[in-house]
Enzyme design. Structure first.
Site, PDB file in Angstrom:
ATOM      1  N   ARG A   1      -4.808  -4.344   0.629  1.00 44.80           N
ATOM      2  CA  ARG A   1      -3.997  -3.819   0.468  1.00 44.80           C
ATOM      3  C   ARG A   1      -3.998  -2.534   1.587  1.00 44.80           C
ATOM      4  O   ARG A   1      -2.902  -2.393   1.958  1.00 44.80           O
ATOM      5  CB  ARG A   1      -3.937  -2.990  -1.121  1.00 44.80           C
TER       6      ARG A   1
ATOM      7  N   LYS B   1       0.343   1.997   0.360  1.00 45.74           N
ATOM      8  CA  LYS B   1      -0.591   3.461  -0.016  1.00 45.74           C
ATOM      9  C   LYS B   1      -0.256   4.459   1.147  1.00 45.74           C
ATOM     10  O   LYS B   1      -1.306   4.851   1.685  1.00 45.74           O
ATOM     11  CB  LYS B   1      -1.745   3.156  -0.395  1.00 45.74           C
TER      12      LYS B   1
ATOM     13  N   GLU C   1       7.058   3.697 -11.911  1.00 46.86           N
ATOM     14  CA  GLU C   1       5.733   4.193 -12.145  1.00 46.86           C
ATOM     15  C   GLU C   1       5.543   5.707 -11.977  1.00 46.86           C
ATOM     16  O   GLU C   1       6.687   6.459 -11.879  1.00 46.86           O
ATOM     17  CB  GLU C   1       4.740   3.612 -10.856  1.00 46.86           C
TER      18      GLU C   1
HETATM   19  N1  PLP Z   1       0.625   3.646  -8.263  1.00 46.92           N
HETATM   20  C1  PLP Z   1       0.217   4.795  -7.370  1.00 46.92           C
HETATM   21  C2  PLP Z   1       1.405   5.195  -6.928  1.00 46.92           C
HETATM   22  C3  PLP Z   1      -1.073   5.016  -7.107  1.00 46.92           C
HETATM   23  O1  PLP Z   1      -1.425   6.013  -6.323  1.00 46.92           O
HETATM   24  C4  PLP Z   1      -2.319   4.280  -7.714  1.00 46.92           C
HETATM   25  C5  PLP Z   1      -3.518   4.578  -7.255  1.00 46.92           C
HETATM   26  O2  PLP Z   1      -4.239   4.026  -6.563  1.00 46.92           O
HETATM   27  C6  PLP Z   1      -2.048   3.127  -8.613  1.00 46.92           C
HETATM   28  C7  PLP Z   1      -0.528   3.076  -8.887  1.00 46.92           C
HETATM   29  C8  PLP Z   1      -3.055   2.336  -9.349  1.00 46.92           C
HETATM   30  O3  PLP Z   1      -3.353   1.421  -8.492  1.00 46.92           O
HETATM   31  P1  PLP Z   1      -5.118   0.848  -8.416  1.00 46.92           P
HETATM   32  O4  PLP Z   1      -5.011   0.494  -9.868  1.00 46.92           O
HETATM   33  O5  PLP Z   1      -5.181  -0.063  -7.559  1.00 46.92           O
HETATM   34  O6  PLP Z   1      -5.669   1.998  -8.219  1.00 46.92           O
HETATM   35  C1  COI Z   2      -6.204   6.361  -7.480  1.00 42.87           C
HETATM   36  O1  COI Z   2      -6.051   6.011  -8.609  1.00 42.87           O
HETATM   37  O2  COI Z   2      -7.080   5.738  -6.529  1.00 42.87           O
HETATM   38  C2  COI Z   2      -5.324   6.840  -6.440  1.00 42.87           C
HETATM   39  O3  COI Z   2      -5.094   7.052  -5.427  1.00 42.87           O
HETATM   40  C3  COI Z   2      -4.285   7.866  -7.446  1.00 42.87           C
HETATM   41  C4  COI Z   2      -4.248   9.326  -6.846  1.00 42.87           C
HETATM   42  C5  COI Z   2      -3.411   9.689  -7.729  1.00 42.87           C
HETATM   43  C6  COI Z   2      -5.631   9.810  -7.077  1.00 42.87           C
END
Ligand code: PLP
Ligand code: COI
Length: 341
Positions: free
Chosen positions: A82, A184, A220
């Protein structure tokens, strides 16, 4: 050296400086070999591209102490991939996947004394990030970059831990169609700061963002994807090109189907459907699986039947299975657990 003297059970989601971080710099078209360092500060030009044009992206994953005392991370290969996608979208050089996993391994091993013990409720949050580091004044990508990984022990992202939260439908948009919502990029979070502060000032824990084009479908929150559970126990998660492809959400869909025998659907979710769902939760590395008890749309309250006291039964099963895999007391699918030591 033993574990640090930290009140693991009572830490929140904040920054606690640890001893080592990993740094690699990109110059003249190549990454240097990288190293662990102890200096937690960064000295940059005032004109660095990251300061002027927000050329930065990041990742988030966690290290866990398992029941049998190993330190592990969860699917770091997906974070590496990612981050490569984020870098490409922001015209940054990609940090190779094997090197990303090696950097995570080294920085977590070096900070092993900060990895919270099994059963403490805390984990070590790992924050890889990359930014344009040389002076850029015309709008263009940097020539030089830094890839860096630091760690910090963390507790629950939402104060109440597993207590259901109340969220509101935001009047602001998080991401435009064809924008950067699926990567991200730091800029996605900068523009969400006003929206989250407004939500907090109005007494809500989080925002629900709708699709920017029609404002009819669920996207989201600022830091997590949604999962919903229908009254007949199907796990439904919104599909959209402008949300972050959450690794937790992808893992939960697999767990729902292959461990719990539940039906799953990844599809556009209309806001109007929410009133018919039985359970709602947020999922992400930081959020883990956080139950949502109430969604407020400009004064209209949608109360999930699972209530404000505890997680709904299906959300609880998803939480237990996912965290059981991460903490090593449920067998993981092949390749999900990366053992550090
Ligand atoms: N959506 C957003 C906007 C995020 O910042 C995050 C955090 O990383 C997620 C979703 C969840 O992603 P993950 O499950 O890969 O941490
Ligand atoms: C994560 O879940 O790792 C993120 O980057 C989300 C952030 C809001 C802490």
């Amino acid at each position: 050296m033993g574990k640090k003297n930290i009140d693991w059970a009572n830490i929140g989601f904040g920054y606690i400086k640890t001893d080592y971080r990993y740094v690699s710099n990109y110059k003249n078209g190549a990454w240097d070999e990288g190293a662990l360092i102890t200096d937690d500060t960064i000295n940059l030009s005032e004109c660095a591209c990251v300061f002027q044009y927000a050329q930065t992206c990041f990742e988030g994953l966690k290290a866990y102490t398992t029941e049998d005392g190993h330190i592990v991370t969860f699917r770091p290969d997906l974070n590496a991939e990612r981050m490569m996608d984020s870098a490409a979208r922001l015209e940054m050089p990609q940090f190779p996947k094997e090197r990303f996993i090696d950097a995570i391994t080294k920085v977590v091993a070096a900070n092993a004394d900060y990895v919270p013990p099994y059963g403490s409720g805390a984990t070590l949050y790992i924050r890889p990030f990359m930014f344009g580091s040389d002076a850029i004044i015309g709008v263009k990508p940097a020539n030089e970059y830094q890839f860096r990984v630091f760690t910090t022990p963390v507790g629950p992202y939402f104060k109440g831990g597993a207590k259901p939260i109340t969220i509101c439908v935001s009047d602001y948009d998080r991401a435009a169609p064809h924008g950067t919502g699926h990567v991200k990029a730091g800029l996605n979070y900068a523009m969400s700061l006003h929206a989250i502060m407004e939500a907090h000032r109005n007494g809500f824990d989080e925002n629900m963002y709708l699709d920017a084009a029609t404002r009819t479908h669920v996207e989201e929150t600022g830091g997590a994807n949604f999962i919903f559970v229908t009254k007949d126990n199907t796990v439904v998660t919104p599909k959209s090109d402008s949300i972050l492809p959450s690794i937790t959400r992808r893992s939960i869909l697999y767990v729902a189907e292959h461990y719990l025998g539940l039906k799953t659907e990844e599809r556009p979710v209309a806001f109007d459907e929410i009133k018919d769902f039985a359970e709602c939760g947020l999922c992400g590395t930081a959020a883990v699986v956080s139950p949502v008890g109430k969604i407020v749309d400009h004064g209209r309250e949608i109360c999930l039947p699972s209530g404000m006291e505890k997680m709904g039964p299906v959300t609880q099963k998803l939480y237990d299975t996912l965290t059981g895999i991460q903490m090593g007391h449920i067998e993981a699918p092949e390749g999900w657990i990366h053992v550090i030591k």
